[in-house]
Design an enzyme around this catalytic site. Structure first.
Site, PDB file in Angstrom:
ATOM      1  N   PRO A  22     -48.441-113.807  -6.984  1.00 24.11           N
ATOM      2  CA  PRO A  22     -47.500-113.124  -6.150  1.00 24.11           C
ATOM      3  C   PRO A  22     -46.264-113.782  -5.929  1.00 24.11           C
ATOM      4  CG  PRO A  22     -49.324-114.131  -4.789  1.00 24.11           C
ATOM      5  CD  PRO A  22     -49.905-114.577  -6.312  1.00 24.11           C
ATOM      6  N   ALA A  56     -45.924-110.258  -2.022  1.00 26.36           N
ATOM      7  CA  ALA A  56     -46.285-109.919  -0.512  1.00 26.36           C
ATOM      8  C   ALA A  56     -45.747-108.813  -0.160  1.00 26.36           C
ATOM      9  CB  ALA A  56     -45.808-111.118   0.253  1.00 26.36           C
ATOM     10  N   TYR A 177     -47.855-117.843   7.086  1.00 22.60           N
ATOM     11  CA  TYR A 177     -47.757-116.569   7.571  1.00 22.60           C
ATOM     12  C   TYR A 177     -48.937-116.340   8.662  1.00 22.60           C
ATOM     13  CZ  TYR A 177     -44.299-116.348   3.909  1.00 22.60           C
ATOM     14  OH  TYR A 177     -43.163-116.678   3.100  1.00 22.60           O
TER      15      TYR A 177
END
Length: 363
Positions: A22, A56, A177
């Site tokens: 990603p 993301a 995160y």
């Protein structure tokens, strides 16, 4: 050669173990809709029986994330992703959506009423936010009702992703995160059932993953971790081996895969030569395991790691600059160098203008 042996991942029958990692590249609209350029990028890198993990993707309008990241919470965003997915499926590939909430890494500039972003505890990240050129804000401490709302956001996003055509979703529990902030002892100082002990700090990610599994099925659900990969956002854990081993043992073993970032990942930090993913591989030994981090600068290790462990290998920066990366690796061809200056721009330069290998230009 293990790297090019087939493997079943969730509902996907892969023909090789080279995975597109990603990668945030900000080529979406201001309304967080994937563009035709995004569709072109993923289609260029799709291969027969190959797995791509999308960048993301915000789970809701409440994430307070970054400008021009994609979302999956509106019909228009789903339609944008459907074009991406059609291009990948048209070449025989598979694609998972990576579901993301930035937590305290976000900014009030991108939140309704300019409210501060959420986090497990009201502790600001030290340093400056590269997307706002301001100091990171002191976040709001999430209440237990907020936590329930986060989980519902992920459930809705997962359903939306599957409805758009994705083959599965990867829950982003890494890289500093929101979910990673709950897991880690440096960012979670709560005194309720979501803080303190390893069991409590793991509660959010386990409840959230179970909820997504119940919504779309374990075989369409995966998760990404980075036990040592949150330092750039001021997220670290005192006991990473104990913490993540506990989580792995509690996860549904029927998940499509788990995805771990290597401690030796050399992006944004000093490579770690002491720690290892091997203890986690042992816990998850009978199921698909993806390893990522640092392979662009050490491409010679890609085949060796896959051969030694049987793991799938996720590659980022080298996939950006080599749309035909799978072909090059299989034929031991040189790789084109990525151009970091164009990672976070908005046009085709340094994104879709990289060319496949030309044997005439590269005899």
């Amino acid at each position: 050669m293990t790297l090019f042996e087939p493997i079943k991942v969730g509902t996907c029958q892969l023909q090789h173990r080279v995975v597109h990692a990603p990668l945030t590249r900000l080529r979406n609209t201001e309304d967080n809709i994937p563009t035709d350029l995004v569709a072109e990028y993923y289609s260029q890198r799709a291969t027969e029986g190959g797995l791509l993990i999308a960048e993301a993707t915000a789970v809701s309008s409440k994430t307070g994330g970054y400008p021009r990241i994609p979302g999956v919470f509106t019909k228009e965003q789903q339609e944008g992703w459907s074009k991406v997915i059609q291009g990948v499926h048209g070449k025989g590939g598979y694609i998972f959506s990576q579901l993301w909430h930035g937590g305290r890494a976000g900014s009030s500039l991108f939140l309704e009423n300019n409210l501060a972003p959420f986090a497990p505890s009201p502790i600001a990240i030290r340093g400056d936010n590269q997307f706002t050129n301001t100091r990171y804000e002191v976040p709001r401490e999430a209440t237990q009702d907020d936590i329930k709302d986060f989980i519902q956001q992920y459930i809705t996003a997962a359903k939306n992703a599957i409805d758009a055509g994705f083959d599965g979703v990867e829950i982003h529990a890494a890289n500093g995160y929101l979910i990673h902030q709950f897991i880690s002892s440096s960012s979670n100082k709560r005194t309720d059932i979501y803080g303190g002990s390893i069991k409590n700090r793991a509660r959010f990610v386990l409840e959230l993953t179970e909820a997504v599994v119940n919504a779309i099925g374990a075989e369409r659900t995966a998760i990404r971790f980075s036990p040592w990969g949150g330092s750039h956002l001021d997220v670290d854990d005192d006991t990473p081996y104990e913490t993540y081993s506990h989580i792995l043992k509690k996860l549904d073993p029927k998940l499509a895969y788990v995805h771990f970032v290597e401690p030796r990942d050399d992006f944004l930090r000093i490579p770690d030569l002491e720690n290892s993913l091997d203890p986690f591989r042992k816990v998850w030994k009978d199921n698909p395991f993806i390893t990522a981090g640092g392979y662009t600068t050490r491409p010679e290790t890609i085949s060796a790691v896959s051969q030694e462990t049987g793991n799938l290998v996720a590659i980022g920066r080298a996939f950006t600059s080599n749309p035909d990366l799978v072909y090059r690796l299989k034929n031991d061809l040189p790789l084109s160098k990525h151009q970091r200056d164009y990672f976070y721009t908005t046009d085709a330069i340094g994104y879709t203008d990289y060319q496949p290998y030309d044997k005439n230009a590269n005899p």
